[in-house]
Write a protein that holds these residues in place. Sequence first.
Motif, PDB file in Angstrom:
ATOM      1  N   ASP A   2       0.702  -1.237  -0.079  1.00 52.35           N
ATOM      2  CA  ASP A   2       0.201   0.068   0.079  1.00 52.35           C
ATOM      3  C   ASP A   2       0.926   1.189  -0.002  1.00 52.35           C
ATOM      4  O   ASP A   2       0.484   2.210  -0.651  1.00 52.35           O
ATOM      5  CB  ASP A   2      -0.976  -0.169   1.197  1.00 52.35           C
ATOM      6  CG  ASP A   2      -2.090  -1.157   1.384  1.00 52.35           C
ATOM      7  OD1 ASP A   2      -2.300  -1.489  -0.042  1.00 52.35           O
ATOM      8  OD2 ASP A   2      -2.461  -1.714   2.210  1.00 52.35           O
ATOM      9  N   TYR A   3       1.817   1.272   1.019  1.00 47.98           N
ATOM     10  CA  TYR A   3       2.876   2.405   0.974  1.00 47.98           C
ATOM     11  C   TYR A   3       3.467   2.582  -0.454  1.00 47.98           C
ATOM     12  O   TYR A   3       3.805   3.717  -0.871  1.00 47.98           O
ATOM     13  CB  TYR A   3       3.787   1.998   1.884  1.00 47.98           C
ATOM     14  CG  TYR A   3       4.983   3.232   2.218  1.00 47.98           C
ATOM     15  CD1 TYR A   3       4.404   4.222   3.432  1.00 47.98           C
ATOM     16  CD2 TYR A   3       6.040   3.506   1.620  1.00 47.98           C
ATOM     17  CE1 TYR A   3       5.245   5.364   3.356  1.00 47.98           C
ATOM     18  CE2 TYR A   3       7.083   4.333   1.873  1.00 47.98           C
ATOM     19  CZ  TYR A   3       6.435   5.399   2.757  1.00 47.98           C
ATOM     20  OH  TYR A   3       7.520   6.422   2.990  1.00 47.98           O
ATOM     21  N   PHE A   4       4.025   1.555  -1.136  1.00 49.00           N
ATOM     22  CA  PHE A   4       4.422   1.726  -2.366  1.00 49.00           C
ATOM     23  C   PHE A   4       3.732   2.271  -3.653  1.00 49.00           C
ATOM     24  O   PHE A   4       4.169   3.105  -4.125  1.00 49.00           O
ATOM     25  CB  PHE A   4       5.033   0.307  -2.759  1.00 49.00           C
ATOM     26  CG  PHE A   4       5.599   0.131  -4.107  1.00 49.00           C
ATOM     27  CD1 PHE A   4       7.076   0.476  -4.459  1.00 49.00           C
ATOM     28  CD2 PHE A   4       5.013  -0.234  -5.121  1.00 49.00           C
ATOM     29  CE1 PHE A   4       7.621   0.565  -5.601  1.00 49.00           C
ATOM     30  CE2 PHE A   4       5.567  -0.578  -6.480  1.00 49.00           C
ATOM     31  CZ  PHE A   4       6.817  -0.106  -6.675  1.00 49.00           C
ATOM     32  N   GLU A   5       2.585   1.605  -3.294  1.00 50.96           N
ATOM     33  CA  GLU A   5       1.505   2.083  -4.489  1.00 50.96           C
ATOM     34  C   GLU A   5       1.322   3.791  -4.419  1.00 50.96           C
ATOM     35  O   GLU A   5       0.939   4.471  -5.274  1.00 50.96           O
ATOM     36  CB  GLU A   5       0.226   1.393  -4.503  1.00 50.96           C
ATOM     37  CG  GLU A   5       0.655  -0.046  -5.109  1.00 50.96           C
ATOM     38  CD  GLU A   5      -0.662  -0.798  -5.024  1.00 50.96           C
ATOM     39  OE1 GLU A   5      -1.578  -0.713  -4.111  1.00 50.96           O
ATOM     40  OE2 GLU A   5      -0.725  -2.150  -5.428  1.00 50.96           O
ATOM     41  N   ARG A   6       1.368   4.284  -3.131  1.00 51.96           N
ATOM     42  CA  ARG A   6       0.740   5.654  -3.127  1.00 51.96           C
ATOM     43  C   ARG A   6       2.083   6.568  -2.927  1.00 51.96           C
ATOM     44  O   ARG A   6       1.962   7.695  -2.561  1.00 51.96           O
ATOM     45  CB  ARG A   6      -0.200   6.014  -1.859  1.00 51.96           C
ATOM     46  CG  ARG A   6       0.268   5.477  -0.325  1.00 51.96           C
ATOM     47  CD  ARG A   6      -0.473   5.535   0.680  1.00 51.96           C
ATOM     48  NE  ARG A   6      -0.230   5.061   1.943  1.00 51.96           N
ATOM     49  CZ  ARG A   6       0.771   5.569   2.819  1.00 51.96           C
ATOM     50  NH1 ARG A   6       1.252   6.655   2.488  1.00 51.96           N
ATOM     51  NH2 ARG A   6       0.950   4.987   3.828  1.00 51.96           N
ATOM     52  N   PHE A   7       3.312   5.936  -2.848  1.00 50.31           N
ATOM     53  CA  PHE A   7       4.211   6.743  -2.771  1.00 50.31           C
ATOM     54  C   PHE A   7       4.723   7.715  -3.773  1.00 50.31           C
ATOM     55  O   PHE A   7       4.383   7.573  -4.827  1.00 50.31           O
ATOM     56  CB  PHE A   7       5.718   5.725  -2.801  1.00 50.31           C
ATOM     57  CG  PHE A   7       6.976   6.422  -2.248  1.00 50.31           C
ATOM     58  CD1 PHE A   7       7.140   6.743  -0.842  1.00 50.31           C
ATOM     59  CD2 PHE A   7       7.794   6.811  -3.192  1.00 50.31           C
ATOM     60  CE1 PHE A   7       8.499   7.490  -0.645  1.00 50.31           C
ATOM     61  CE2 PHE A   7       9.026   7.541  -2.797  1.00 50.31           C
ATOM     62  CZ  PHE A   7       9.181   7.694  -1.470  1.00 50.31           C
ATOM     63  N   ASP A   8       5.027   9.100  -3.414  1.00 49.93           N
ATOM     64  CA  ASP A   8       5.070  10.105  -4.365  1.00 49.93           C
ATOM     65  C   ASP A   8       3.735  10.694  -4.755  1.00 49.93           C
ATOM     66  O   ASP A   8       3.627  11.701  -5.492  1.00 49.93           O
ATOM     67  CB  ASP A   8       6.095   9.879  -5.634  1.00 49.93           C
ATOM     68  CG  ASP A   8       7.377   9.553  -5.307  1.00 49.93           C
ATOM     69  OD1 ASP A   8       7.991  10.098  -4.394  1.00 49.93           O
ATOM     70  OD2 ASP A   8       7.956   8.724  -6.100  1.00 49.93           O
ATOM     71  N   THR A   9       2.761  10.251  -4.376  1.00 49.28           N
ATOM     72  CA  THR A   9       1.365  10.677  -4.792  1.00 49.28           C
ATOM     73  C   THR A   9       0.495  11.064  -3.527  1.00 49.28           C
ATOM     74  O   THR A   9      -0.037  12.068  -3.485  1.00 49.28           O
ATOM     75  CB  THR A   9       0.554   9.774  -5.517  1.00 49.28           C
ATOM     76  OG1 THR A   9       0.372   8.522  -4.921  1.00 49.28           O
ATOM     77  CG2 THR A   9       1.164   9.386  -7.006  1.00 49.28           C
TER      78      THR A   9
END
Length: 266
Positions: free
Chosen positions: A50-57
């Motif tokens: 989950d953290y990876f998928e929303r990273f930078d956004t």
Amino acid sequence: MNTHLINNTLALLRQVERHATTSEQFDALKASRTLLYFILGRGEAGEFKDYFERFDTAPVRPLLSFATQEEAETWLRNHPAAPHGATIRAAKDLYTVVDARALNHRKLLRQLSLEELGLTDEEVGQEPADESEPPKPNPGERFSLFGLYERTCYDLYQMEKHVTSPEELEAIRAAKISFNFVMHEGEEYGVEDYLESIRSAKSTPPRKSFTTRAEADTWLATQPEPPPPVVVAIGNELYAAGHNRRRGLRLLIRLPTPPELDTGAP
């Protein structure tokens, strides 16, 4: 628990290894694998995804929130193993948790807002222009997860220049973000203890041996909070006693085998 992202990243980093030409680059791959096994062993593969998928956004999300600074100070004062380096919210402000355990000193450092820093939203998250090599740690220097992150990112970037596969590039990105995730969780000391457990397991027999995981969990429940960083055996596998600082949970984190961690470095 969704482990596909971590397992796929571990497999792809083996392919990235063919682009490594220096001992530092092999070390960066090993450090990346260690972080991924640390996250996997803590049962946080899904949270990492989950953290990876929303990273930078997504905007900065504090680990914990408190109504007042006084409540946050009380929480920090009474916590058995504070999440050093994590971001928390108290009232309307964000704070960094500082737990200098060598000095037995804790405090909350208020983070400056974008307005106070004079930054715009567009400037936040931009990559620094300087690509100079970060300094290598001196013998006996205190462990720093951020220092390891800087050195690892630099050496991963040197390999990244020669990678053309989109899947391998995404694996390198996931390896970098694994450091951000662990720092977000405030687990610098958890990683330090985990690395020490991996080192000690090479030369020291496990403190305890158990036939089943249930026996080991029963033993762990009798340990202080946080438990001391010891290595135990469950069947043929080795585990490090650990602690989830955010949730206040004792943990047994599997130690990767030498073949899982070692690179093809000469």
